[in-house]
Design an enzyme around this catalytic site. Structure first.
Site, PDB file in Angstrom:
ATOM      1  N   HIS A  46       0.865  -1.182   0.000  1.00 24.44           N
ATOM      2  CA  HIS A  46       0.000   0.000   0.000  1.00 24.44           C
ATOM      3  C   HIS A  46       0.900   1.230   0.000  1.00 24.44           C
ATOM      4  O   HIS A  46       2.135   1.117  -0.033  1.00 24.44           O
ATOM      5  CB  HIS A  46      -0.962  -0.035   1.196  1.00 24.44           C
ATOM      6  CG  HIS A  46      -0.275  -0.286   2.504  1.00 24.44           C
ATOM      7  ND1 HIS A  46       0.649   0.582   3.042  1.00 24.44           N
ATOM      8  CD2 HIS A  46      -0.365  -1.329   3.373  1.00 24.44           C
ATOM      9  CE1 HIS A  46       1.085   0.107   4.183  1.00 24.44           C
ATOM     10  NE2 HIS A  46       0.501  -1.069   4.412  1.00 24.44           N
ATOM     11  N   GLY A  82       1.851   3.153   2.237  1.00 20.67           N
ATOM     12  CA  GLY A  82       2.851   3.184   3.312  1.00 20.67           C
ATOM     13  C   GLY A  82       4.125   2.492   2.856  1.00 20.67           C
ATOM     14  O   GLY A  82       5.231   3.035   2.969  1.00 20.67           O
ATOM     15  N   HIS A  83       3.972   1.271   2.297  1.00 21.47           N
ATOM     16  CA  HIS A  83       5.157   0.564   1.778  1.00 21.47           C
ATOM     17  C   HIS A  83       5.826   1.381   0.671  1.00 21.47           C
ATOM     18  O   HIS A  83       7.049   1.461   0.594  1.00 21.47           O
ATOM     19  CB  HIS A  83       4.751  -0.778   1.157  1.00 21.47           C
ATOM     20  CG  HIS A  83       4.197  -1.777   2.115  1.00 21.47           C
ATOM     21  ND1 HIS A  83       2.896  -2.219   2.066  1.00 21.47           N
ATOM     22  CD2 HIS A  83       4.768  -2.439   3.155  1.00 21.47           C
ATOM     23  CE1 HIS A  83       2.691  -3.109   3.008  1.00 21.47           C
ATOM     24  NE2 HIS A  83       3.805  -3.259   3.698  1.00 21.47           N
ATOM     25  N   GLN A  97       6.923 -15.589  12.039  1.00 25.42           N
ATOM     26  CA  GLN A  97       6.475 -14.480  12.891  1.00 25.42           C
ATOM     27  C   GLN A  97       4.984 -14.516  13.165  1.00 25.42           C
ATOM     28  O   GLN A  97       4.446 -13.595  13.783  1.00 25.42           O
ATOM     29  CB  GLN A  97       6.907 -13.135  12.319  1.00 25.42           C
ATOM     30  CG  GLN A  97       6.215 -12.706  11.036  1.00 25.42           C
ATOM     31  CD  GLN A  97       6.834 -11.438  10.456  1.00 25.42           C
ATOM     32  OE1 GLN A  97       7.921 -11.467   9.878  1.00 25.42           O
ATOM     33  NE2 GLN A  97       6.159 -10.318  10.592  1.00 25.42           N
ATOM     34  N   GLY A 154       9.074   1.187   8.420  1.00 25.97           N
ATOM     35  CA  GLY A 154       8.053   2.181   8.732  1.00 25.97           C
ATOM     36  C   GLY A 154       7.823   2.309  10.235  1.00 25.97           C
ATOM     37  O   GLY A 154       7.887   1.320  10.976  1.00 25.97           O
ATOM     38  N   LYS A 210       5.076   2.868  11.735  1.00 28.50           N
ATOM     39  CA  LYS A 210       3.836   2.317  12.284  1.00 28.50           C
ATOM     40  C   LYS A 210       4.192   1.147  13.213  1.00 28.50           C
ATOM     41  O   LYS A 210       3.613   0.981  14.270  1.00 28.50           O
ATOM     42  CB  LYS A 210       2.878   1.841  11.192  1.00 28.50           C
ATOM     43  CG  LYS A 210       1.565   1.322  11.810  1.00 28.50           C
ATOM     44  CD  LYS A 210       0.538   1.012  10.781  1.00 28.50           C
ATOM     45  CE  LYS A 210       0.771  -0.293  10.100  1.00 28.50           C
ATOM     46  NZ  LYS A 210       0.604  -1.469  10.990  1.00 28.50           N
ATOM     47  N   ASP A 211       5.191   0.368  12.769  1.00 29.25           N
ATOM     48  CA  ASP A 211       5.684  -0.733  13.591  1.00 29.25           C
ATOM     49  C   ASP A 211       6.863  -0.235  14.415  1.00 29.25           C
ATOM     50  O   ASP A 211       7.998  -0.715  14.268  1.00 29.25           O
ATOM     51  CB  ASP A 211       6.100  -1.897  12.688  1.00 29.25           C
ATOM     52  CG  ASP A 211       4.936  -2.413  11.867  1.00 29.25           C
ATOM     53  OD1 ASP A 211       3.951  -2.863  12.463  1.00 29.25           O
ATOM     54  OD2 ASP A 211       4.999  -2.332  10.632  1.00 29.25           O
ATOM     55  N   GLN A 228       8.919  -2.738  16.324  1.00 31.68           N
ATOM     56  CA  GLN A 228       9.722  -3.563  15.418  1.00 31.68           C
ATOM     57  C   GLN A 228      11.006  -2.830  15.006  1.00 31.68           C
ATOM     58  O   GLN A 228      12.088  -3.417  15.010  1.00 31.68           O
ATOM     59  CB  GLN A 228       8.884  -3.896  14.178  1.00 31.68           C
ATOM     60  CG  GLN A 228       9.663  -4.522  13.037  1.00 31.68           C
ATOM     61  CD  GLN A 228       8.773  -5.013  11.917  1.00 31.68           C
ATOM     62  OE1 GLN A 228       8.215  -6.086  12.020  1.00 31.68           O
ATOM     63  NE2 GLN A 228       8.630  -4.264  10.836  1.00 31.68           N
ATOM     64  N   SER A 259      -2.332  -0.215   6.574  1.00 27.52           N
ATOM     65  CA  SER A 259      -1.872  -1.543   6.970  1.00 27.52           C
ATOM     66  C   SER A 259      -2.462  -2.549   5.991  1.00 27.52           C
ATOM     67  O   SER A 259      -3.606  -2.378   5.544  1.00 27.52           O
ATOM     68  CB  SER A 259      -2.367  -1.866   8.389  1.00 27.52           C
ATOM     69  OG  SER A 259      -2.317  -3.254   8.616  1.00 27.52           O
TER      70      SER A 259
HETATM   71  O1  PAF Z   1       6.877  -5.331   8.873  1.00 26.73           O
HETATM   72  C1  PAF Z   1       6.781  -6.356   8.182  1.00 26.73           C
HETATM   73  O2  PAF Z   1       6.098  -6.389   7.152  1.00 26.73           O
HETATM   74  C2  PAF Z   1       7.528  -7.611   8.606  1.00 26.73           C
HETATM   75  O3  PAF Z   1       7.528  -7.770   9.978  1.00 26.73           O
HETATM   76  C3  PAF Z   1       8.949  -7.707   8.043  1.00 26.73           C
HETATM   77  C4  PAF Z   1       9.837  -6.592   8.595  1.00 26.73           C
HETATM   78  C5  PAF Z   1       8.915  -7.613   6.532  1.00 26.73           C
HETATM   79  C6  PAF Z   1       9.583  -9.040   8.432  1.00 26.73           C
HETATM   80  O4  PAF Z   1       8.870 -10.106   7.914  1.00 26.73           O
END
Ligand code: PAF
Length: 279
Positions: A34, A36-37, A61, A147, A149-150, A153, A185
Protein backbone atom coordinates in the site's frame (compact mmCIF):
# COMPACT_ATOMS: atom_id res chain seq x y z
CA UNK A 1 12.45 -4.35 -12.73
CA UNK A 2 13.61 -7.88 -11.97
CA UNK A 3 11.78 -10.42 -9.85
CA UNK A 4 14.22 -12.76 -8.14
CA UNK A 5 13.02 -15.77 -6.16
CA UNK A 6 16.26 -17.63 -5.52
CA UNK A 7 18.47 -16.53 -2.58
CA UNK A 8 21.55 -17.58 -4.59
CA UNK A 9 20.56 -15.34 -7.51
CA UNK A 10 19.77 -12.48 -5.13
CA UNK A 11 23.20 -12.83 -3.51
CA UNK A 12 24.87 -12.80 -6.93
CA UNK A 13 22.89 -9.72 -8.02
CA UNK A 14 23.86 -7.87 -4.83
CA UNK A 15 27.51 -8.91 -5.10
CA UNK A 16 27.65 -7.61 -8.67
CA UNK A 17 26.00 -4.32 -7.68
CA UNK A 18 28.46 -3.83 -4.83
CA UNK A 19 31.40 -4.68 -7.10
CA UNK A 20 30.17 -1.87 -9.38
CA UNK A 21 30.37 0.49 -6.39
CA UNK A 22 26.60 0.75 -5.99
CA UNK A 23 24.80 1.29 -2.67
CA UNK A 24 21.86 -1.01 -1.97
CA UNK A 25 18.70 -0.22 0.02
CA UNK A 26 16.38 -3.00 1.14
CA UNK A 27 12.69 -2.52 1.96
CA UNK A 28 11.56 -5.69 3.74
CA UNK A 29 7.80 -6.31 3.33
CA UNK A 30 5.26 -9.10 3.43
CA UNK A 31 3.63 -7.76 0.25
CA UNK A 32 0.06 -6.54 -0.30
CA UNK A 33 1.80 -3.24 -0.85
CA UNK A 34 0.00 0.00 0.00
CA UNK A 35 1.06 3.64 -0.03
CA UNK A 36 2.85 3.18 3.31
CA UNK A 37 5.16 0.56 1.78
CA UNK A 38 5.56 2.68 -1.34
CA UNK A 39 6.72 5.62 0.76
CA UNK A 40 9.46 3.29 2.05
CA UNK A 41 10.38 2.42 -1.54
CA UNK A 42 10.57 6.15 -2.35
CA UNK A 43 12.76 6.72 0.71
CA UNK A 44 15.02 3.82 -0.36
CA UNK A 45 15.20 5.31 -3.86
CA UNK A 46 16.43 8.59 -2.39
CA UNK A 47 19.20 6.78 -0.46
CA UNK A 48 20.72 4.20 -2.77
CA UNK A 49 21.56 3.22 -6.34
CA UNK A 50 19.80 -0.13 -6.11
CA UNK A 51 16.42 -0.60 -4.42
CA UNK A 52 15.41 -4.12 -3.43
CA UNK A 53 11.90 -4.79 -2.09
CA UNK A 54 11.57 -8.16 -0.40
CA UNK A 55 8.13 -9.73 -0.43
CA UNK A 56 7.94 -12.68 1.90
CA UNK A 57 5.06 -13.67 4.16
CA UNK A 58 7.26 -14.95 6.94
CA UNK A 59 5.77 -18.03 8.65
CA UNK A 60 7.96 -17.80 11.75
CA UNK A 61 6.48 -14.48 12.89
CA UNK A 62 2.89 -15.74 12.97
CA UNK A 63 1.45 -17.53 15.98
CA UNK A 64 -0.50 -20.79 15.58
CA UNK A 65 -3.92 -19.08 15.54
CA UNK A 66 -2.89 -16.01 13.57
CA UNK A 67 -3.59 -14.99 9.98
CA UNK A 68 -0.62 -16.57 8.11
CA UNK A 69 -2.89 -18.51 5.72
CA UNK A 70 -5.23 -15.65 4.96
CA UNK A 71 -2.55 -12.93 4.80
CA UNK A 72 -3.08 -11.23 1.39
CA UNK A 73 -0.72 -12.40 -1.37
CA UNK A 74 -0.77 -10.42 -4.64
CA UNK A 75 2.62 -10.52 -6.32
CA UNK A 76 1.47 -9.22 -9.74
CA UNK A 77 -0.18 -6.11 -8.29
CA UNK A 78 2.83 -5.57 -6.00
CA UNK A 79 5.22 -5.84 -8.96
CA UNK A 80 3.22 -3.22 -10.84
CA UNK A 81 3.46 -0.80 -7.89
CA UNK A 82 7.18 -1.44 -7.42
CA UNK A 83 7.77 -0.74 -11.10
CA UNK A 84 5.83 2.54 -10.81
CA UNK A 85 8.03 3.51 -7.84
CA UNK A 86 11.26 2.65 -9.66
CA UNK A 87 12.37 -0.29 -7.51
CA UNK A 88 15.08 -2.35 -9.20
CA UNK A 89 14.37 -5.78 -7.78
CA UNK A 90 11.60 -7.65 -5.98
CA UNK A 91 13.06 -10.49 -3.96
CA UNK A 92 10.21 -12.96 -3.45
CA UNK A 93 11.49 -16.28 -2.14
CA UNK A 94 9.28 -19.14 -0.98
CA UNK A 95 9.34 -20.33 2.65
CA UNK A 96 11.27 -23.43 1.49
CA UNK A 97 13.94 -21.17 -0.05
CA UNK A 98 14.41 -19.37 3.27
CA UNK A 99 14.00 -22.08 5.91
CA UNK A 100 15.60 -25.52 5.65
CA UNK A 101 13.21 -28.25 6.87
CA UNK A 102 15.42 -28.68 9.94
CA UNK A 103 16.26 -24.97 10.48
CA UNK A 104 17.06 -24.57 14.17
CA UNK A 105 18.74 -21.17 14.47
CA UNK A 106 16.91 -18.03 15.57
CA UNK A 107 17.89 -14.47 16.36
CA UNK A 108 16.24 -13.34 19.57
CA UNK A 109 16.18 -9.83 21.07
CA UNK A 110 15.13 -10.33 24.66
CA UNK A 111 14.45 -6.91 26.18
CA UNK A 112 12.39 -4.62 23.94
CA UNK A 113 10.46 -7.55 22.51
CA UNK A 114 9.02 -8.45 25.94
CA UNK A 115 6.69 -5.42 25.93
CA UNK A 116 3.78 -4.13 23.87
CA UNK A 117 3.06 -6.59 21.01
CA UNK A 118 5.55 -9.09 22.46
CA UNK A 119 3.20 -9.80 25.39
CA UNK A 120 0.35 -11.03 23.23
CA UNK A 121 2.49 -12.41 20.35
CA UNK A 122 5.24 -14.30 22.24
CA UNK A 123 7.38 -15.55 19.31
CA UNK A 124 6.50 -12.83 16.84
CA UNK A 125 9.62 -10.70 17.20
CA UNK A 126 11.90 -13.72 17.23
CA UNK A 127 10.47 -14.51 13.79
CA UNK A 128 10.96 -10.92 12.65
CA UNK A 129 14.57 -10.59 13.82
CA UNK A 130 15.41 -13.99 12.37
CA UNK A 131 13.96 -13.27 8.93
CA UNK A 132 15.36 -9.74 8.80
CA UNK A 133 18.82 -11.16 9.60
CA UNK A 134 18.38 -13.74 6.83
CA UNK A 135 17.29 -11.02 4.38
CA UNK A 136 20.24 -8.81 5.40
CA UNK A 137 22.59 -11.78 4.92
CA UNK A 138 21.24 -12.48 1.44
CA UNK A 139 20.84 -8.91 0.13
CA UNK A 140 23.67 -7.32 2.15
CA UNK A 141 22.08 -3.87 1.96
CA UNK A 142 23.73 -0.62 3.00
CA UNK A 143 20.33 0.64 4.18
CA UNK A 144 17.28 -1.13 5.61
CA UNK A 145 14.14 1.00 5.45
CA UNK A 146 11.32 0.39 7.95
CA UNK A 147 8.05 2.18 8.73
CA UNK A 148 7.32 3.78 12.10
CA UNK A 149 3.84 2.32 12.28
CA UNK A 150 5.68 -0.73 13.59
CA UNK A 151 7.70 1.43 15.99
CA UNK A 152 8.53 -1.45 18.33
CA UNK A 153 9.72 -3.56 15.42
CA UNK A 154 12.10 -0.80 14.25
CA UNK A 155 13.46 -0.35 17.79
CA UNK A 156 14.13 -4.09 18.02
CA UNK A 157 15.84 -4.16 14.63
CA UNK A 158 17.98 -1.15 15.56
CA UNK A 159 18.97 -2.93 18.79
CA UNK A 160 19.77 -6.13 16.89
CA UNK A 161 21.90 -4.28 14.33
CA UNK A 162 23.78 -2.53 17.12
CA UNK A 163 24.26 -5.62 19.28
CA UNK A 164 25.38 -7.88 16.43
CA UNK A 165 27.59 -5.28 14.70
CA UNK A 166 25.63 -5.64 11.47
CA UNK A 167 26.86 -3.49 8.58
CA UNK A 168 23.55 -1.87 7.70
CA UNK A 169 22.06 1.53 8.51
CA UNK A 170 18.44 1.37 9.65
CA UNK A 171 16.34 4.20 8.30
CA UNK A 172 12.95 5.04 9.82
CA UNK A 173 10.15 6.39 7.68
CA UNK A 174 6.98 8.11 8.99
CA UNK A 175 3.52 6.53 9.20
CA UNK A 176 1.32 7.03 6.14
CA UNK A 177 -2.41 7.47 6.80
CA UNK A 178 -5.64 7.46 4.90
CA UNK A 179 -7.37 10.86 4.63
CA UNK A 180 -9.55 9.78 7.58
CA UNK A 181 -6.46 9.22 9.76
CA UNK A 182 -6.41 5.41 9.79
CA UNK A 183 -2.80 4.19 9.56
CA UNK A 184 -2.25 2.19 6.36
CA UNK A 185 -1.87 -1.54 6.97
CA UNK A 186 -2.23 -4.62 4.79
CA UNK A 187 -4.66 -5.87 7.44
CA UNK A 188 -7.08 -2.97 6.75
CA UNK A 189 -8.26 -5.19 3.88
CA UNK A 190 -9.86 -7.54 6.40
CA UNK A 191 -12.34 -4.88 7.60
CA UNK A 192 -15.82 -4.08 6.32
CA UNK A 193 -16.45 -0.45 5.33
CA UNK A 194 -18.31 0.06 8.60
CA UNK A 195 -15.38 -1.31 10.65
CA UNK A 196 -12.98 0.70 8.56
CA UNK A 197 -14.87 3.91 9.42
CA UNK A 198 -15.10 2.91 13.09
CA UNK A 199 -11.37 2.14 13.30
CA UNK A 200 -10.59 5.82 12.71
CA UNK A 201 -11.25 6.18 16.44
CA UNK A 202 -7.79 4.66 17.02
CA UNK A 203 -6.07 7.71 15.55
CA UNK A 204 -8.52 10.07 17.28
CA UNK A 205 -7.81 8.50 20.65
CA UNK A 206 -4.06 9.03 20.15
CA UNK A 207 -4.64 12.66 19.18
CA UNK A 208 -6.69 13.12 22.35
CA UNK A 209 -3.84 11.62 24.37
CA UNK A 210 -1.39 14.01 22.72
CA UNK A 211 -3.71 16.99 23.31
CA UNK A 212 -3.80 16.10 27.02
CA UNK A 213 0.02 16.16 27.11
CA UNK A 214 0.15 19.37 25.06
CA UNK A 215 -2.18 20.86 27.68
CA UNK A 216 0.39 20.11 30.39
CA UNK A 217 -0.56 16.65 31.70
CA UNK A 218 2.43 14.40 32.45
CA UNK A 219 0.55 11.71 34.36
CA UNK A 220 1.02 8.51 32.33
CA UNK A 221 -1.92 6.70 33.95
CA UNK A 222 -4.25 9.58 33.08
CA UNK A 223 -3.01 9.67 29.49
CA UNK A 224 -3.49 5.92 29.09
CA UNK A 225 -6.94 6.01 30.68
CA UNK A 226 -8.07 8.79 28.35
CA UNK A 227 -6.86 6.91 25.25
CA UNK A 228 -8.49 3.64 26.36
CA UNK A 229 -11.75 5.43 27.08
CA UNK A 230 -11.68 7.29 23.79
CA UNK A 231 -10.86 4.26 21.61
CA UNK A 232 -13.45 1.97 23.13
CA UNK A 233 -16.69 1.22 21.35
CA UNK A 234 -18.71 -1.98 20.92
CA UNK A 235 -16.24 -3.36 18.37
CA UNK A 236 -12.99 -2.53 20.21
CA UNK A 237 -10.99 -4.87 22.41
CA UNK A 238 -7.95 -3.04 23.69
CA UNK A 239 -4.80 -5.21 23.70
CA UNK A 240 -2.61 -2.48 25.16
CA UNK A 241 -2.17 1.24 25.43
CA UNK A 242 1.27 2.20 26.69
CA UNK A 243 3.65 5.11 26.89
CA UNK A 244 7.21 4.23 25.87
CA UNK A 245 10.50 5.86 24.96
CA UNK A 246 10.11 7.08 21.36
CA UNK A 247 13.48 5.68 20.24
CA UNK A 248 13.85 2.41 22.17
CA UNK A 249 10.16 1.52 22.66
CA UNK A 250 10.99 0.60 26.27
CA UNK A 251 8.46 1.51 28.98
CA UNK A 252 8.98 4.80 30.82
CA UNK A 253 7.94 5.63 34.35
CA UNK A 254 8.06 9.41 33.79
CA UNK A 255 6.99 11.37 30.77
CA UNK A 256 9.82 13.07 28.89
CA UNK A 257 7.76 15.38 26.69
CA UNK A 258 8.75 15.20 23.01
CA UNK A 259 10.67 11.92 23.46
CA UNK A 260 7.86 9.52 24.28
CA UNK A 261 5.30 7.69 22.22
CA UNK A 262 1.82 6.40 22.97
CA UNK A 263 1.51 2.94 21.40
CA UNK A 264 -1.81 1.20 20.97
CA UNK A 265 -2.98 -2.21 19.75
CA UNK A 266 -6.61 -3.20 19.51
CA UNK A 267 -8.80 -5.82 18.02
CA UNK A 268 -11.31 -3.93 15.94
CA UNK A 269 -13.91 -6.55 15.10
CA UNK A 270 -11.78 -9.45 13.84
CA UNK A 271 -8.80 -7.30 12.83
CA UNK A 272 -5.71 -6.59 14.93
CA UNK A 273 -4.56 -3.01 14.42
CA UNK A 274 -1.68 -0.97 15.84
CA UNK A 275 -0.82 2.70 15.78
CA UNK A 276 1.29 5.22 17.71
CA UNK A 277 1.98 8.90 18.17
CA UNK A 278 4.93 10.89 19.51
CA UNK A 279 4.05 12.97 22.57
O1 PAF B 1 6.88 -5.33 8.87
C1 PAF B 1 6.78 -6.36 8.18
O2 PAF B 1 6.10 -6.39 7.15
C2 PAF B 1 7.53 -7.61 8.61
O3 PAF B 1 7.53 -7.77 9.98
C3 PAF B 1 8.95 -7.71 8.04
C4 PAF B 1 9.84 -6.59 8.60
C5 PAF B 1 8.91 -7.61 6.53
C6 PAF B 1 9.58 -9.04 8.43
O4 PAF B 1 8.87 -10.11 7.91
Amino acid sequence: MKIITSPKEMKEFSAKSRAEGKKIALVPTMGALHDGHLSLVDKARSLADVVVVSIFVNPTQFGPNEDYDKYPRQLDADAQKCTEHSADVIFAPSPQDIYAPDASTFVNEVQISQNLCGKSRPKHFRGVTTVVTILFNIVKPDFGVFGEKDAQQVSIIERMVRDLFMDVKIVRSPIVREANGLALSSRNKYMTQLEHDGATRIRRSLLEGKALVDGGCTNIDRIKALVINSVTDAKTRVIYVDVVDAKTSLPVSELDVGNCRICIAVWYGQTRLIDNIII
